[in-house]
Design an enzyme around this catalytic site. Structure first.
Site, PDB file in Angstrom:
ATOM      1  N   GLY A  37      -6.045   7.928  72.634  1.00 42.74           N
ATOM      2  CA  GLY A  37      -5.032   6.881  72.591  1.00 42.74           C
ATOM      3  C   GLY A  37      -4.393   6.672  71.239  1.00 42.74           C
ATOM      4  O   GLY A  37      -3.619   5.730  71.053  1.00 42.74           O
ATOM      5  N   GLY A  86     -15.820   7.857  38.092  1.00 40.82           N
ATOM      6  CA  GLY A  86     -15.632   7.294  36.757  1.00 40.82           C
ATOM      7  C   GLY A  86     -15.602   8.284  35.619  1.00 40.82           C
ATOM      8  O   GLY A  86     -15.705   7.873  34.451  1.00 40.82           O
ATOM      9  N   HIS A 126     -10.888  10.982  27.593  1.00 42.72           N
ATOM     10  CA  HIS A 126     -10.193   9.859  26.956  1.00 42.72           C
ATOM     11  C   HIS A 126     -10.404   9.854  25.443  1.00 42.72           C
ATOM     12  O   HIS A 126     -11.319  10.505  24.912  1.00 42.72           O
ATOM     13  CB  HIS A 126     -10.641   8.523  27.562  1.00 42.72           C
ATOM     14  CG  HIS A 126     -12.088   8.181  27.356  1.00 42.72           C
ATOM     15  ND1 HIS A 126     -12.562   7.618  26.196  1.00 42.72           N
ATOM     16  CD2 HIS A 126     -13.162   8.307  28.179  1.00 42.72           C
ATOM     17  CE1 HIS A 126     -13.856   7.402  26.306  1.00 42.72           C
ATOM     18  NE2 HIS A 126     -14.251   7.813  27.500  1.00 42.72           N
ATOM     19  N   CYS A 143     -18.204  10.612  30.382  1.00 45.88           N
ATOM     20  CA  CYS A 143     -16.819  11.024  30.162  1.00 45.88           C
ATOM     21  C   CYS A 143     -16.738  12.089  29.065  1.00 45.88           C
ATOM     22  O   CYS A 143     -17.711  12.348  28.351  1.00 45.88           O
ATOM     23  CB  CYS A 143     -15.962   9.828  29.759  1.00 45.88           C
ATOM     24  SG  CYS A 143     -15.713   8.636  31.094  1.00 45.88           S
ATOM     25  N   ASN A 193     -15.248  12.712  25.642  1.00 48.82           N
ATOM     26  CA  ASN A 193     -14.680  12.036  24.471  1.00 48.82           C
ATOM     27  C   ASN A 193     -13.926  13.028  23.594  1.00 48.82           C
ATOM     28  O   ASN A 193     -14.356  14.168  23.406  1.00 48.82           O
ATOM     29  CB  ASN A 193     -15.781  11.405  23.615  1.00 48.82           C
ATOM     30  CG  ASN A 193     -16.401  10.171  24.253  1.00 48.82           C
ATOM     31  OD1 ASN A 193     -17.256   9.540  23.651  1.00 48.82           O
ATOM     32  ND2 ASN A 193     -16.015   9.819  25.461  1.00 48.82           N
TER      33      ASN A 193
END
Length: 388
Positions: A217, A313, A317, A335, A337
């Site tokens: 449907g 995450g 950066h 992260c 760096n």
């Protein structure tokens, strides 16, 4: 003398034997007979009294042994539906979609090779969906992306007939690019090439889902169209052993950047990432992945340059506080760096869809569902289709 007479007589008799005959019966039998005149046969698809017709399909009127001379299609409010007659006059087809839950009347008139007219009518009704499915896309129309960018489609409802979705979403590329769909779950499907896109590729996505039956449907709602360009091939490798990131542009090394990745207990996952988004003056907040800001491992810090690499995450950066560690040791929460100058340079030359491979970090293997990490799935497994 008698010999000469015989020779002439012989010659004369030969010419008479080769004179053509005027056989009119033989000439008449070699001519092709004229084709018989026939009445026109008109068909309308969908046929009369058809119910639950899929609105996304065309209405077709066809003529055999003649031509369509007039065709009309109106809904239950008397509003006409646009259509187009083929150049040879044998087919008429709608050029706009039908509505959900409507009744339509199609009328066709044609003329046969016998010169006589004929008319046929079909009254049919379209399906009423239980649920209308909308789709969000990434990337969007007009965007330029990197060579690793998958084409991602996110439905707002679970899809039962996944083959119908794959048929409805048409992907074309110049130059031609081999690729396939892969379902991460019942509502999320990605299309990616076998290998990275070639720089400069032009991609057209025609997600013509409107009115298509996806099972149980569920019918497609609004169709989507996007024209995408692949930019330069920006591919980077971040090495946790050397603490360096090597950035190539169209196959040539453009810069080697000192970096710092995840420290013990926060090791950066190993694998091939695809840059998801780019940001300036971005607040890095540990609570977004479940670590309270006020805990010993928590933080909330604004950085000048940040590009997201995963939903969990991971970013590359700017990190002025770790410049002394960059190129020497891993001290981050996962992260990558780098200095503000290097982060800004990398972000300035690149776009979402660029590729960053992390190696030798000591971290777990990157999950393919984490962000746009589709290159974690081997091609043979990818083309099998995932969770179909």
């Amino acid at each position: 003398m008698s010999l000469a007479v015989l020779m002439v007589t012989s010659c004369t008799s030969g010419e008479a034997a080769t004179e053509p005959k005027n056989d009119t019966s033989e000439q008449t039998s070699s001519a092709k007979p004229a084709p018989p005149k026939k009445p026109v046969k008109l068909t309308i698809t969908p046929g009369d009294k058809a119910a639950d017709v899929v609105p996304g399909g065309p209405v077709t009127i066809a003529a055999i042994d003649g031509k369509v001379t007039q065709a009309t299609l109106v809904n239950d409010d008397g509003e006409p539906v646009a259509g187009r007659l083929s150049p040879d006059g044998t087919t008429w087809q709608t050029t706009e979609p039908l509505g959900f839950g409507r009744t339509y009347t199609a009328t066709a008139t044609g003329q046969g090779t016998d010169g006589k007219p004929a008319t046929v009518t079909s009254v049919f009704s379209t399906a009423t969906p239980r649920v209308k499915a909308d789709v969000a896309m990434n990337p969007l129309d007009g965007q330029t992306v990197g060579v690793g960018q998958p084409l991602a489609f996110y439905f707002d409802v679970n899809i039962e007939n996944k083959a119908a979705v794959e048929q409805a979403i048409q992907i074309s590329a110049t130059p031609h690019t081999e690729g396939a769909f892969y379902w991460f779950d019942d509502s999320e499907v990605h299309w990616r090439p076998k290998e990275y896109w070639a720089a400069g590729t032009k991609i057209t996505i025609n997600a013509a889902i409107y009115g298509k039956d996806f099972g149980n449907g569920v019918f497609g709602n609004d169709s989507r169209l996007a024209n995408i360009t692949v930019g330069d091939a920006i591919v980077a490798t971040a090495d946790g052993a050397t603490h360096q990131m090597t950035v190539t542009v169209n196959g040539e090394v453009a810069r080697t950047i000192p970096i710092s990745m995840g420290k013990p207990a926060h090791e950066t996952p190993v694998g091939t990432y695809v840059v998801m988004s780019e940001h300036s003056n971005y607040t890095m907040d540990s609570s977004t992945y479940g670590v309270p800001v006020d805990s010993s491992a928590g933080y909330r810090t604004t950085v000048a340059v940040a590009s997201r690499m995963s939903n969990s995450g991971i970013f590359y950066h700017s990190a002025p506080w770790s410049v002394g560690d960059q190129g020497h040791r891993n001290v981050s929460h996962g992260c990558i760096n780098m200095t503000t100058e290097n982060a800004r340079w990398l972000q300035d030359i690149s776009q979402k869809g660029d590729v960053i491979t992390v190696q030798n970090s000591g971290g777990p293997v990157l999950e393919p569902w984490d962000g746009l990490s589709v290159w974690q799935v081997p091609w043979d497994e990818w083309k099998a289709g995932g969770k179909r």
